[in-house]
Scaffold this active site. Structure first.
Site, PDB file in Angstrom:
ATOM      1  N   HIS A 239       4.272 -11.309 -27.603  1.00  0.00           N
ATOM      2  CA  HIS A 239       4.296 -10.488 -26.387  1.00  0.00           C
ATOM      3  C   HIS A 239       4.475 -11.315 -25.112  1.00  0.00           C
ATOM      4  O   HIS A 239       5.377 -11.061 -24.311  1.00  0.00           O
ATOM      5  CB  HIS A 239       3.003  -9.673 -26.295  1.00  0.00           C
TER       6      HIS A 239
ATOM      7  N   HIS B  95       0.146  -0.479 -31.779  1.00  0.00           N
ATOM      8  CA  HIS B  95       0.604  -1.316 -30.672  1.00  0.00           C
ATOM      9  C   HIS B  95       0.404  -2.794 -31.011  1.00  0.00           C
ATOM     10  O   HIS B  95      -0.710  -3.241 -31.267  1.00  0.00           O
ATOM     11  CB  HIS B  95      -0.206  -0.943 -29.421  1.00  0.00           C
TER      12      HIS B  95
ATOM     13  N   GLU C  57       4.569  -1.244 -33.711  1.00  0.00           N
ATOM     14  CA  GLU C  57       5.207  -1.663 -32.453  1.00  0.00           C
ATOM     15  C   GLU C  57       5.128  -3.173 -32.345  1.00  0.00           C
ATOM     16  O   GLU C  57       4.117  -3.776 -32.740  1.00  0.00           O
ATOM     17  CB  GLU C  57       4.500  -1.017 -31.255  1.00  0.00           C
TER      18      GLU C  57
END
Ligand code: G3P
Ligand code: CA
Length: 303
Positions: free
Chosen positions: A89, A47, A74
């Protein structure tokens, strides 16, 4: 009385006919090359590159996660003010870098000058081992270029700004259309991406997840013909258990690869794998590899 009966019977018959047609014509998800290539074993997905281990969404993180032996990386995509796809992000810069303000309001040049390792700490802020180590916000193109082989989960963070076409162009240019699963929290973004980039695997948007949960709850999961190949879901959404054993079973029967986020504790990893999860999206890929009995040794890093 007869009229009342007719009033109800006709619509009921129509519903039954519609359900029958759906049952006869429904098809499971088309197999995705990216998932087939990964084989049958449970997958470990880093992640944001493994944000518990090193600064998230950085080339540094992706390089180490790959060397650790994860199955997929990811990452999150946004647009700079001059229209470049960048891997970050948050909508703003302050949590992860020494910058400030909105990502979308800064040029690529400005974003790339920031220190993306500035705030990472493993000891609650006593030390910041990655400050001034040259860790930057990468472009999507740089990630594709540097990691051509390893499969990726790519999340489009912003709808309605043309990112779908840019992601498709980048994947095509780097010959990686068969090496990614594209996801988004925006159904319209995913729908557009599927139209613009046919054949590239996608995951379910929130609307599709809600539909699957509802159909499964009604015992009608077999009617689903998914336009996506992966289901990326949390275990719970507030009070609601999303990743129930029944949902996981239905999703698998509809041909979906079920990927659970964000699973960081080993007892949860074991429990969800036992329940039928196909993949764990985790900040600590080392822990997931250990649960699966795989090596956690970092192999040699390529420069
Ligand atoms: O894959 C889904 C997961 O990445 C969503 O969480 O907030 O880290 O993008 P987030
Ligand atoms: Ca994400």
């Amino acid at each position: 009385m007869l009229r009342v009966a007719r009033f109800f019977v006709a619509p009921l018959l129509l519903v039954l006919i519609a359900l029958g047609v759906l049952a006869l014509t429904s098809k499971p998800a088309a197999p995705a090359a990216v998932i087939n290539a990964l084989g049958e074993r449970p997958l470990v997905i880093a992640h944001r590159g493994g944000k518990g281990l090193w600064p998230e969404n950085s080339l540094f993180a992706f390089e180490r996660a790959q060397a650790l032996g994860v199955d997929m990386l990811e990452m999150d995509l946004r647009l700079s003010s001059d229209g470049e796809l960048v891997v970050i992000h948050d909508s703003t810069l302050q949590r992860t870098s020494n910058g400030d303000g909105a990502v979308a309001e800064h040029t690529l040049e400005h974003l790339q000058a920031l220190d993306a390792g500035y705030h990472w700490s493993a000891d609650g802020g006593q030390s910041y081992p990655y400050r001034a180590q040259g860790i930057a916000i990468p472009t999507f193109a740089a990630v594709l270029e540097r990691f051509p082989k390893i499969p990726k989960v790519v999340e489009i963070k912003v709808p309605d700004v043309g990112m779908e076409a840019l992601v498709c162009e980048a994947l095509t240019a780097h010959q990686q259309r068969d090496r990614v699963i594209v996801g988004s929290f925006y159904d319209r973004s995913l729908q557009l991406f599927r139209e613009q980039c046919p054949g590239v695997a996608t995951s379910a948007g929130p609307g599709s997840v809600r539909l699957l949960v509802a159909l499964n709850w009604l015992g009608l999961g077999g009617l689903l013909s998914p336009s996506y190949q992966a289901l990326q879901i949390p275990e719970r959404h507030g009070e609601l258990e999303v990743a129930s054993a029944s949902l996981l079973q239905t999703a698998a029967l509809r041909g979906l690869n079920v990927q659970l986020w964000t699973i960081n504790e080993q007892p949860d990893m074991r429990r969800l794998l036992d329940r039928g999860a196909h993949a764990l999206i985790t900040d600590y890929p080392d822990r997931a590899l250990q649960v699966l009995g795989r090596s956690t040794r970092i192999s040699a890093l390529h420069d």
